[in-house]
Design a protein around this motif. Structure first.
Motif, PDB file in Angstrom:
ATOM      1  N   ASN A  25      29.068  36.551  44.837  1.00 44.55           N
ATOM      2  CA  ASN A  25      29.598  35.194  44.780  1.00 44.55           C
ATOM      3  C   ASN A  25      29.479  34.524  43.327  1.00 44.55           C
ATOM      4  OD1 ASN A  25      30.554  32.533  45.245  1.00 44.55           O
ATOM      5  ND2 ASN A  25      28.823  31.861  46.466  1.00 44.55           N
ATOM      6  N   GLU A  26      30.539  34.088  42.791  1.00 44.51           N
ATOM      7  CA  GLU A  26      30.801  33.773  41.498  1.00 44.51           C
ATOM      8  C   GLU A  26      30.418  32.384  41.115  1.00 44.51           C
ATOM      9  OE1 GLU A  26      34.418  34.929  39.729  1.00 44.51           O
ATOM     10  OE2 GLU A  26      34.285  36.756  40.471  1.00 44.51           O
ATOM     11  N   CYS A  27      30.369  31.505  42.233  1.00 44.40           N
ATOM     12  CA  CYS A  27      29.976  30.234  42.094  1.00 44.40           C
ATOM     13  C   CYS A  27      28.503  30.140  42.358  1.00 44.40           C
ATOM     14  CB  CYS A  27      30.691  29.431  43.145  1.00 44.40           C
ATOM     15  SG  CYS A  27      32.368  29.406  42.835  1.00 44.40           S
ATOM     16  N   PRO A  28      27.660  29.198  41.552  1.00 46.48           N
ATOM     17  CA  PRO A  28      26.281  29.112  41.933  1.00 46.48           C
ATOM     18  C   PRO A  28      26.041  28.579  43.072  1.00 46.48           C
ATOM     19  CG  PRO A  28      26.941  27.239  40.426  1.00 46.48           C
ATOM     20  CD  PRO A  28      28.246  28.311  40.598  1.00 46.48           C
ATOM     21  N   GLU A  29      24.832  28.926  43.546  1.00 45.94           N
ATOM     22  CA  GLU A  29      24.534  28.370  45.010  1.00 45.94           C
ATOM     23  C   GLU A  29      23.564  27.196  44.734  1.00 45.94           C
ATOM     24  OE1 GLU A  29      21.150  29.518  48.476  1.00 45.94           O
ATOM     25  OE2 GLU A  29      22.372  31.244  47.572  1.00 45.94           O
ATOM     26  N   VAL A  30      24.185  26.180  45.271  1.00 43.51           N
ATOM     27  CA  VAL A  30      23.390  24.890  45.142  1.00 43.51           C
ATOM     28  C   VAL A  30      22.267  24.663  46.143  1.00 43.51           C
ATOM     29  CG1 VAL A  30      23.840  22.323  45.391  1.00 43.51           C
ATOM     30  CG2 VAL A  30      25.459  23.743  44.578  1.00 43.51           C
ATOM     31  N   THR A  31      21.122  24.519  45.376  1.00 45.33           N
ATOM     32  CA  THR A  31      19.905  24.392  46.286  1.00 45.33           C
ATOM     33  C   THR A  31      19.297  23.084  46.600  1.00 45.33           C
ATOM     34  OG1 THR A  31      18.632  24.623  44.484  1.00 45.33           O
ATOM     35  CG2 THR A  31      18.881  26.520  45.642  1.00 45.33           C
ATOM     36  N   LEU A  32      19.930  21.953  45.621  1.00 45.09           N
ATOM     37  CA  LEU A  32      19.784  20.659  45.811  1.00 45.09           C
ATOM     38  C   LEU A  32      21.038  19.875  45.792  1.00 45.09           C
ATOM     39  CD1 LEU A  32      16.583  20.186  43.392  1.00 45.09           C
ATOM     40  CD2 LEU A  32      16.618  20.184  45.728  1.00 45.09           C
ATOM     41  N   PRO A  33      21.252  18.721  46.560  1.00 45.77           N
ATOM     42  CA  PRO A  33      22.538  18.059  46.462  1.00 45.77           C
ATOM     43  C   PRO A  33      22.532  17.395  45.281  1.00 45.77           C
ATOM     44  CG  PRO A  33      21.067  16.918  48.152  1.00 45.77           C
ATOM     45  CD  PRO A  33      20.303  18.388  47.533  1.00 45.77           C
ATOM     46  N   VAL A  34      23.875  17.762  44.649  1.00 42.73           N
ATOM     47  CA  VAL A  34      24.506  17.082  43.327  1.00 42.73           C
ATOM     48  C   VAL A  34      25.600  16.111  43.449  1.00 42.73           C
ATOM     49  CG1 VAL A  34      24.948  17.498  40.981  1.00 42.73           C
ATOM     50  CG2 VAL A  34      23.541  19.084  41.982  1.00 42.73           C
ATOM     51  N   ILE A  35      25.581  14.931  43.124  1.00 44.29           N
ATOM     52  CA  ILE A  35      26.532  14.060  43.213  1.00 44.29           C
ATOM     53  C   ILE A  35      27.257  14.030  42.005  1.00 44.29           C
ATOM     54  CG2 ILE A  35      27.626  11.754  43.490  1.00 44.29           C
ATOM     55  CD1 ILE A  35      25.295  11.234  45.432  1.00 44.29           C
ATOM     56  N   ILE A  36      28.375  14.587  41.735  1.00 45.63           N
ATOM     57  CA  ILE A  36      29.210  14.565  40.566  1.00 45.63           C
ATOM     58  C   ILE A  36      30.194  13.383  40.529  1.00 45.63           C
ATOM     59  CG2 ILE A  36      30.603  16.018  38.856  1.00 45.63           C
ATOM     60  CD1 ILE A  36      29.692  18.573  40.422  1.00 45.63           C
ATOM     61  N   PRO A  37      29.981  12.656  39.415  1.00 45.39           N
ATOM     62  CA  PRO A  37      31.081  11.476  39.468  1.00 45.39           C
ATOM     63  C   PRO A  37      32.516  12.027  39.338  1.00 45.39           C
ATOM     64  CG  PRO A  37      29.522  11.327  37.782  1.00 45.39           C
ATOM     65  CD  PRO A  37      29.208  12.399  38.342  1.00 45.39           C
ATOM     66  N   ALA A  38      33.532  11.432  40.022  1.00 46.64           N
ATOM     67  CA  ALA A  38      34.962  11.861  39.925  1.00 46.64           C
ATOM     68  C   ALA A  38      35.345  11.236  38.558  1.00 46.64           C
ATOM     69  CB  ALA A  38      35.753  11.066  40.843  1.00 46.64           C
ATOM     70  N   ILE A  39      35.119  10.153  38.009  1.00 41.26           N
ATOM     71  CA  ILE A  39      35.646   9.436  36.912  1.00 41.26           C
ATOM     72  C   ILE A  39      34.664   9.017  36.012  1.00 41.26           C
ATOM     73  CG2 ILE A  39      37.263   7.896  35.856  1.00 41.26           C
ATOM     74  CD1 ILE A  39      38.483   8.075  38.748  1.00 41.26           C
ATOM     75  N   ASN A  40      34.583   9.117  34.783  1.00 42.06           N
ATOM     76  CA  ASN A  40      33.543   8.435  33.851  1.00 42.06           C
ATOM     77  C   ASN A  40      34.419   7.546  32.872  1.00 42.06           C
ATOM     78  OD1 ASN A  40      31.306   7.894  32.597  1.00 42.06           O
ATOM     79  ND2 ASN A  40      31.711   9.485  30.922  1.00 42.06           N
ATOM     80  N   VAL A  41      34.375   6.237  33.082  1.00 44.91           N
ATOM     81  CA  VAL A  41      35.273   5.214  32.300  1.00 44.91           C
ATOM     82  C   VAL A  41      34.431   4.707  31.002  1.00 44.91           C
ATOM     83  CG1 VAL A  41      36.338   2.935  32.419  1.00 44.91           C
ATOM     84  CG2 VAL A  41      36.193   4.304  34.456  1.00 44.91           C
ATOM     85  N   LYS A  42      35.020   5.054  29.878  1.00 48.49           N
ATOM     86  CA  LYS A  42      34.475   4.736  28.596  1.00 48.49           C
ATOM     87  C   LYS A  42      35.191   3.513  28.054  1.00 48.49           C
ATOM     88  CE  LYS A  42      33.093   9.417  27.408  1.00 48.49           C
ATOM     89  NZ  LYS A  42      33.225  10.581  26.398  1.00 48.49           N
ATOM     90  N   LEU A  43      34.552   2.369  27.661  1.00 52.29           N
ATOM     91  CA  LEU A  43      35.518   1.088  27.475  1.00 52.29           C
ATOM     92  C   LEU A  43      35.373   1.038  25.683  1.00 52.29           C
ATOM     93  CD1 LEU A  43      33.769  -1.382  30.087  1.00 52.29           C
ATOM     94  CD2 LEU A  43      36.043   0.028  30.187  1.00 52.29           C
TER      95      LEU A  43
END
Length: 130
Positions: A25-43
């Motif tokens: 498997n080429e994708c890393p195995e996630v052992t802890l849940p991680v929330i990745i934000p969809a959008i990062n808004v810079k003002l």
């Protein structure tokens, strides 16, 4: 001779454990849940000067629901210049409000798809003074 053949057969399974296995498997195995934000808004203002998130409100709508982030709720809002919102690899609708500036909205924003999930979309927003 039997012991030599037995020793050879016993080492065959070990040869299949190399790091070059095509079925790995080429994708890393996630052992802890991680929330990745969809959008990062810079003002920013129209002069490309970063604006802090104090008095800013970012609202995001997607198929997963709605979310409202109040920049003034951050303890360090005067030193924070971005707000991360949304999650999942779906389209997001965004509304950005900041006191003293004209509101801006964006439709159909989508995080960057990767082989194993998605990366946060970095969005730089230039706000026009009201």
């Amino acid at each position: 001779m039997k012991s030599l053949i037995l020793a050879f057969v016993a080492t065959l399974p070990l040869l299949g454990c190399s790091g070059d296995d095509q079925n790995q498997n080429e994708c890393p195995e996630v052992t802890l849940p991680v929330i990745i934000p969809a959008i990062n808004v810079k003002l920013f203002d129209t002069n490309q000067t970063p604006l802090n998130v104090c008095d800013a409100i970012v609202m995001v709508d997607s198929a997963n629901g709605s979310e409202t982030i109040y920049g003034s709720a951050f303890n360090d809002c005067s030193t924070k210049f971005n707000i991360a919102v949304g999650y999942d690899l779906i389209e997001h609708k965004l509304l950005i409000e900041k006191a003293g500036y004209i509101n801006q909205s964006f439709d159909s924003l989508l995080p960057i798809a990767t082989k194993c999930g998605y990366e946060t979309l970095e969005l730089s927003v230039n706000l026009v003074a009201d």
